[in-house]
Motif scaffolding. Structure first.
Motif, PDB file in Angstrom:
ATOM      1  N   ALA A  16      -2.449  50.488  70.467  1.00 14.44           N
ATOM      2  CA  ALA A  16      -3.882  50.804  70.545  1.00 14.44           C
ATOM      3  C   ALA A  16      -4.183  51.603  71.810  1.00 14.44           C
ATOM      4  CB  ALA A  16      -4.707  49.527  70.513  1.00 14.44           C
ATOM      5  N   LEU A  17      -3.561  51.226  72.928  1.00 15.50           N
ATOM      6  CA  LEU A  17      -3.757  51.964  74.175  1.00 15.50           C
ATOM      7  C   LEU A  17      -3.240  53.393  74.046  1.00 15.50           C
ATOM      8  CD1 LEU A  17      -4.619  51.947  77.184  1.00 15.50           C
ATOM      9  CD2 LEU A  17      -2.272  51.254  77.720  1.00 15.50           C
ATOM     10  N   GLU A  18      -2.037  53.565  73.508  1.00 16.16           N
ATOM     11  CA  GLU A  18      -1.474  54.903  73.329  1.00 16.16           C
ATOM     12  C   GLU A  18      -2.357  55.751  72.427  1.00 16.16           C
ATOM     13  OE1 GLU A  18       2.563  54.467  71.967  1.00 16.16           O
ATOM     14  OE2 GLU A  18       3.250  53.723  73.912  1.00 16.16           O
TER      15      GLU A  18
ATOM     16  N   ARG B 275      -6.995  42.667  76.117  1.00 14.63           N
ATOM     17  CA  ARG B 275      -6.092  42.384  74.993  1.00 14.63           C
ATOM     18  C   ARG B 275      -4.646  42.426  75.462  1.00 14.63           C
ATOM     19  NH1 ARG B 275      -7.248  46.500  70.463  1.00 14.63           N
ATOM     20  NH2 ARG B 275      -5.172  45.832  69.841  1.00 14.63           N
ATOM     21  N   GLY B 276      -4.333  43.385  76.337  1.00 17.05           N
ATOM     22  CA  GLY B 276      -2.977  43.473  76.891  1.00 17.05           C
ATOM     23  C   GLY B 276      -2.619  42.234  77.683  1.00 17.05           C
ATOM     24  N   VAL B 277      -3.586  41.711  78.430  1.00 14.42           N
ATOM     25  CA  VAL B 277      -3.374  40.466  79.177  1.00 14.42           C
ATOM     26  C   VAL B 277      -3.140  39.322  78.181  1.00 14.42           C
ATOM     27  CG1 VAL B 277      -4.445  38.778  80.726  1.00 14.42           C
ATOM     28  CG2 VAL B 277      -4.694  41.235  81.193  1.00 14.42           C
ATOM     29  N   ASN B 278      -4.000  39.240  77.175  1.00 11.67           N
ATOM     30  CA  ASN B 278      -3.902  38.169  76.179  1.00 11.67           C
ATOM     31  C   ASN B 278      -2.580  38.207  75.416  1.00 11.67           C
ATOM     32  OD1 ASN B 278      -6.499  37.571  76.988  1.00 11.67           O
ATOM     33  ND2 ASN B 278      -7.474  38.389  75.150  1.00 11.67           N
ATOM     34  N   GLU B 279      -2.045  39.421  75.185  1.00  6.06           N
ATOM     35  CA  GLU B 279      -0.787  39.576  74.451  1.00  6.06           C
ATOM     36  C   GLU B 279       0.431  39.453  75.370  1.00  6.06           C
ATOM     37  OE1 GLU B 279      -0.743  43.116  71.981  1.00  6.06           O
ATOM     38  OE2 GLU B 279      -2.738  42.663  71.189  1.00  6.06           O
ATOM     39  N   GLY B 280       0.202  39.275  76.681  1.00  3.41           N
ATOM     40  CA  GLY B 280       1.305  39.107  77.612  1.00  3.41           C
ATOM     41  C   GLY B 280       1.980  40.403  78.042  1.00  3.41           C
TER      42      GLY B 280
ATOM     43  N   PRO C 269     -16.300  58.964  67.272  1.00  2.00           N
ATOM     44  CA  PRO C 269     -15.464  58.706  66.092  1.00  2.00           C
ATOM     45  C   PRO C 269     -14.008  59.155  66.273  1.00  2.00           C
ATOM     46  CG  PRO C 269     -17.545  59.694  65.440  1.00  2.00           C
ATOM     47  CD  PRO C 269     -17.478  59.777  66.938  1.00  2.00           C
ATOM     48  N   ARG C 270     -13.791  60.119  67.145  1.00  2.00           N
ATOM     49  CA  ARG C 270     -12.444  60.646  67.349  1.00  2.00           C
ATOM     50  C   ARG C 270     -11.661  59.891  68.424  1.00  2.00           C
ATOM     51  NH1 ARG C 270     -15.463  65.707  66.520  1.00  2.00           N
ATOM     52  NH2 ARG C 270     -14.741  66.535  64.546  1.00  2.00           N
ATOM     53  N   THR C 271     -12.328  58.999  69.142  1.00  3.59           N
ATOM     54  CA  THR C 271     -11.659  58.291  70.246  1.00  3.59           C
ATOM     55  C   THR C 271     -11.895  56.783  70.182  1.00  3.59           C
ATOM     56  OG1 THR C 271     -13.560  58.614  71.697  1.00  3.59           O
ATOM     57  CG2 THR C 271     -11.818  60.294  71.787  1.00  3.59           C
ATOM     58  N   ALA C 272     -12.062  56.268  69.017  1.00 11.32           N
ATOM     59  CA  ALA C 272     -12.325  54.830  68.867  1.00 11.32           C
ATOM     60  C   ALA C 272     -11.136  54.013  69.372  1.00 11.32           C
ATOM     61  CB  ALA C 272     -12.599  54.498  67.398  1.00 11.32           C
ATOM     62  N   VAL C 273     -11.426  52.845  69.916  1.00 10.78           N
ATOM     63  CA  VAL C 273     -10.380  51.910  70.327  1.00 10.78           C
ATOM     64  C   VAL C 273     -10.040  51.067  69.099  1.00 10.78           C
ATOM     65  CG1 VAL C 273      -9.775  49.992  71.839  1.00 10.78           C
ATOM     66  CG2 VAL C 273     -11.206  51.860  72.708  1.00 10.78           C
ATOM     67  N   ARG C 274      -8.814  51.188  68.644  1.00 14.64           N
ATOM     68  CA  ARG C 274      -8.415  50.494  67.414  1.00 14.64           C
ATOM     69  C   ARG C 274      -8.144  49.020  67.690  1.00 14.64           C
ATOM     70  NH1 ARG C 274      -4.397  53.968  64.020  1.00 14.64           N
ATOM     71  NH2 ARG C 274      -4.591  52.100  62.753  1.00 14.64           N
ATOM     72  N   THR C 275      -8.643  48.186  66.800  1.00 17.82           N
ATOM     73  CA  THR C 275      -8.428  46.743  66.927  1.00 17.82           C
ATOM     74  C   THR C 275      -7.383  46.247  65.928  1.00 17.82           C
ATOM     75  OG1 THR C 275     -10.270  46.327  65.419  1.00 17.82           O
ATOM     76  CG2 THR C 275     -10.763  46.324  67.789  1.00 17.82           C
ATOM     77  N   ASP C 276      -6.894  47.138  65.075  1.00 20.79           N
ATOM     78  CA  ASP C 276      -5.924  46.757  64.053  1.00 20.79           C
ATOM     79  C   ASP C 276      -4.481  46.978  64.503  1.00 20.79           C
ATOM     80  OD1 ASP C 276      -6.355  49.534  64.072  1.00 20.79           O
ATOM     81  OD2 ASP C 276      -5.664  49.739  61.997  1.00 20.79           O
ATOM     82  N   LEU C 277      -4.303  47.368  65.764  1.00 21.85           N
ATOM     83  CA  LEU C 277      -2.964  47.628  66.302  1.00 21.85           C
ATOM     84  C   LEU C 277      -2.674  46.691  67.464  1.00 21.85           C
ATOM     85  CD1 LEU C 277      -3.110  51.539  66.554  1.00 21.85           C
ATOM     86  CD2 LEU C 277      -1.943  50.197  64.788  1.00 21.85           C
ATOM     87  N   PRO C 278      -1.390  46.413  67.734  1.00 23.61           N
ATOM     88  CA  PRO C 278      -1.054  45.670  68.960  1.00 23.61           C
ATOM     89  C   PRO C 278      -1.527  46.478  70.171  1.00 23.61           C
ATOM     90  CG  PRO C 278       0.863  45.868  67.513  1.00 23.61           C
ATOM     91  CD  PRO C 278      -0.214  46.736  66.936  1.00 23.61           C
TER      92      PRO C 278
END
Length: 195
Positions: free
Chosen positions: A85-87, A140-145, A72-81
């Protein structure tokens, strides 16, 4: 009966964390290697048979307790660019690994080196899903360019997360936010999409 069973299950998970020195009610803490099912059962107020009804081994129990505490403390957020999200994720992982969660995962990795069953449990209950989440984030990073289209997402994820595990296991430098920020900047510079 179901409520009581779930109550017992939660007591077992909480007792495991407390005995390992994790959480608000933490005791002084023991190591994963020294932790016993007997001690967990006594603290949780259940029988060893109750514990073995849910978990086939101490490693499986410790991994489940760790996952409950850690994910719960390290979830990968899908609501951020992607970059945000990586940071967010890398900083959360570094923050957790700088504390008692890091000590627990380091011990689990150490146990895995000489116990194939623990290694299998570590992969099944923690590592494989975390790796898939990291690779999906890089995709996602690839998809976002942001990441080069021809980059291998698995390799990029490895390049980002491996230094965290190096510092966790070798303790050759601190796990802190400055490290997390530098790691992200360096990884994204090397993996950046080129125009």
């Amino acid at each position: 009966m179901v409520a009581r069973s779930e109550e017992s299950r939660q007591a077992i998970l909480q007792s495991t964390l407390e005995l390992l020195g994790v959480g608000e009610q933490a005791l002084s803490g023991t190591t994963v290697q020294r932790l016993t099912i007997e001690a967990i059962a006594k603290r949780a107020g259940v029988s060893k048979a109750t514990i073995y009804r849910w978990w086939p081994s101490k490693a499986a129990l410790v991994l489940d307790a760790f996952v409950v505490e850690y994910l719960p403390r390290t979830a990968v957020r899908t609501d951020l660019p992607f970059r945000e999200a990586l940071e967010d994720h890398v900083k959360a992982v570094v923050r957790q690994y700088a504390g008692l969660d890091g000590a627990m995962v380091a011990q689990l990795i150490a146990e895995s080196q000489y116990d194939p069953a623990t290694l299998e449990e570590f992969h099944r209950r923690f590592w494989d899903d975390r790796r898939e989440a990291a690779v999906a984030l890089i995709q996602r990073g690839v998809n976002e360019g942001v990441i080069a289209a021809d980059a291998n997402p698995t390799l990029v994820a490895t390049l980002i997360y491996a230094p965290i595990y190096q510092r966790l296991l070798l303790k050759d430098a601190p796990l802190d936010e400055q490290f997390a920020s530098s790691l992200i900047a360096m990884a994204l510079t090397g993996a950046a999409a080129r125009s």
